[in-house]
Design a protein around this motif. Structure first.
Motif, PDB file in Angstrom:
ATOM      1  N   ILE A 241       0.838  -1.203   0.000  1.00 26.89           N
ATOM      2  CA  ILE A 241       0.000   0.000   0.000  1.00 26.89           C
ATOM      3  C   ILE A 241       0.870   1.249   0.000  1.00 26.89           C
ATOM      4  CG2 ILE A 241      -1.666   1.346   1.359  1.00 26.89           C
ATOM      5  CD1 ILE A 241      -2.769  -1.415   2.344  1.00 26.89           C
ATOM      6  N   LEU A 242       1.909   1.265   0.848  1.00 27.14           N
ATOM      7  CA  LEU A 242       2.791   2.428   0.920  1.00 27.14           C
ATOM      8  C   LEU A 242       3.579   2.610  -0.374  1.00 27.14           C
ATOM      9  CD1 LEU A 242       4.055   2.005   4.589  1.00 27.14           C
ATOM     10  CD2 LEU A 242       2.337   3.630   3.741  1.00 27.14           C
ATOM     11  N   ALA A 243       4.007   1.506  -0.988  1.00 27.75           N
ATOM     12  CA  ALA A 243       4.719   1.588  -2.262  1.00 27.75           C
ATOM     13  C   ALA A 243       3.800   2.136  -3.356  1.00 27.75           C
ATOM     14  CB  ALA A 243       5.257   0.220  -2.657  1.00 27.75           C
ATOM     15  N   SER A 244       2.543   1.737  -3.316  1.00 29.98           N
ATOM     16  CA  SER A 244       1.568   2.258  -4.280  1.00 29.98           C
ATOM     17  C   SER A 244       1.388   3.762  -4.102  1.00 29.98           C
ATOM     18  CB  SER A 244       0.235   1.540  -4.107  1.00 29.98           C
ATOM     19  OG  SER A 244      -0.728   2.060  -4.981  1.00 29.98           O
ATOM     20  N   ASN A 245       1.378   4.216  -2.862  1.00 30.09           N
ATOM     21  CA  ASN A 245       1.292   5.655  -2.605  1.00 30.09           C
ATOM     22  C   ASN A 245       2.481   6.385  -3.216  1.00 30.09           C
ATOM     23  OD1 ASN A 245      -1.068   5.284  -1.157  1.00 30.09           O
ATOM     24  ND2 ASN A 245      -0.093   5.478   0.835  1.00 30.09           N
ATOM     25  N   LEU A 246       3.684   5.853  -2.998  1.00 23.61           N
ATOM     26  CA  LEU A 246       4.881   6.488  -3.544  1.00 23.61           C
ATOM     27  C   LEU A 246       4.876   6.475  -5.067  1.00 23.61           C
ATOM     28  CD1 LEU A 246       7.609   5.219  -1.079  1.00 23.61           C
ATOM     29  CD2 LEU A 246       7.025   7.598  -1.557  1.00 23.61           C
ATOM     30  N   ALA A 247       4.423   5.379  -5.646  1.00 23.23           N
ATOM     31  CA  ALA A 247       4.384   5.276  -7.112  1.00 23.23           C
ATOM     32  C   ALA A 247       3.398   6.271  -7.715  1.00 23.23           C
ATOM     33  CB  ALA A 247       4.022   3.857  -7.523  1.00 23.23           C
ATOM     34  N   ASN A 248       2.385   6.636  -6.963  1.00 17.29           N
ATOM     35  CA  ASN A 248       1.358   7.554  -7.459  1.00 17.29           C
ATOM     36  C   ASN A 248       1.495   8.969  -6.897  1.00 17.29           C
ATOM     37  OD1 ASN A 248      -0.536   5.930  -9.169  1.00 17.29           O
ATOM     38  ND2 ASN A 248      -0.419   4.639  -7.352  1.00 17.29           N
ATOM     39  N   ALA A 249       2.689   9.317  -6.462  1.00 14.56           N
ATOM     40  CA  ALA A 249       2.908  10.630  -5.848  1.00 14.56           C
ATOM     41  C   ALA A 249       2.598  11.775  -6.805  1.00 14.56           C
ATOM     42  CB  ALA A 249       4.336  10.746  -5.337  1.00 14.56           C
ATOM     43  N   ASN A 250       2.717  11.560  -8.097  1.00 13.57           N
ATOM     44  CA  ASN A 250       2.461  12.623  -9.072  1.00 13.57           C
ATOM     45  C   ASN A 250       1.203  12.387  -9.886  1.00 13.57           C
ATOM     46  OD1 ASN A 250       4.795  14.082  -8.373  1.00 13.57           O
ATOM     47  ND2 ASN A 250       6.049  12.731  -9.627  1.00 13.57           N
ATOM     48  N   THR A 251       0.386  11.432  -9.462  1.00 11.22           N
ATOM     49  CA  THR A 251      -0.859  11.147 -10.173  1.00 11.22           C
ATOM     50  C   THR A 251      -1.953  12.087  -9.683  1.00 11.22           C
ATOM     51  OG1 THR A 251      -0.228   8.818 -10.316  1.00 11.22           O
ATOM     52  CG2 THR A 251      -2.550   9.358 -10.698  1.00 11.22           C
ATOM     53  N   PRO A 252      -2.489  12.911 -10.574  1.00 12.72           N
ATOM     54  CA  PRO A 252      -3.550  13.835 -10.152  1.00 12.72           C
ATOM     55  C   PRO A 252      -4.761  13.083  -9.601  1.00 12.72           C
ATOM     56  CG  PRO A 252      -2.725  14.423 -12.326  1.00 12.72           C
ATOM     57  CD  PRO A 252      -2.127  13.094 -11.975  1.00 12.72           C
TER      58      PRO A 252
END
Length: 132
Positions: A25-36
């Motif tokens: 879950i945390l990795a998914s958050n980091l991967a989507n840090a620039n996803t509007p």
């Protein structure tokens, strides 16, 4: 005399699984840090661990295609994180520094649990007379 893995391994057998899913879950958050529009997610570790410990995930198998698939208990424990910073205008609530810190804390807890489990298995092997 039978070996009780619940007594021998304690809570660490469950923490490994919960921490592993939290890392995803945390990795998914980091991967989507620039996803509007992406909203940072997390789980309440204590509640998820209680659910794993007390058998909330029954390990149901889908033996017929007409059966309803059982969902992971961790997935149902997901929550959205309240952002620490004001919205930048794109609707994304991920704070990369917070996510990295939480990921590292989670990784250290995971490593500690794995080390403990390894030591417990080594001790059980010694008790059984298998010194390797």
């Amino acid at each position: 005399m039978a070996i009780s893995f619940d007594k021998a391994l304690g809570i660490h057998q469950y923490t490994v699984g919960v921490r592993s899913q939290r890392a995803e879950i945390l990795a998914s958050n980091l991967a989507n840090a620039n996803t509007p529009g992406y909203k940072a997610q997390d789980i309440d570790f204590t509640r998820a661990l209680q659910a794993a410990t007390y058998g909330a995930n029954f390990g149901l198998n889908q033996t017929d295609e007409r059966h309803i698939a059982a969902t992971s208990q961790i997935q149902s424990q997901k929550m959205y994180r309240i952002p620490n910073q004001p919205d930048t205008g794109d609707g994304n609530t991920v704070d990369a520094q917070v996510e990295r810190n939480l990921f590292m804390q989670n990784a250290l807890g995971y490593e500690a649990s794995v080390e403990f489990l390894g030591a417990q298995f080594k001790n059980m092997s010694k008790a059984l007379g298998r010194n390797e």
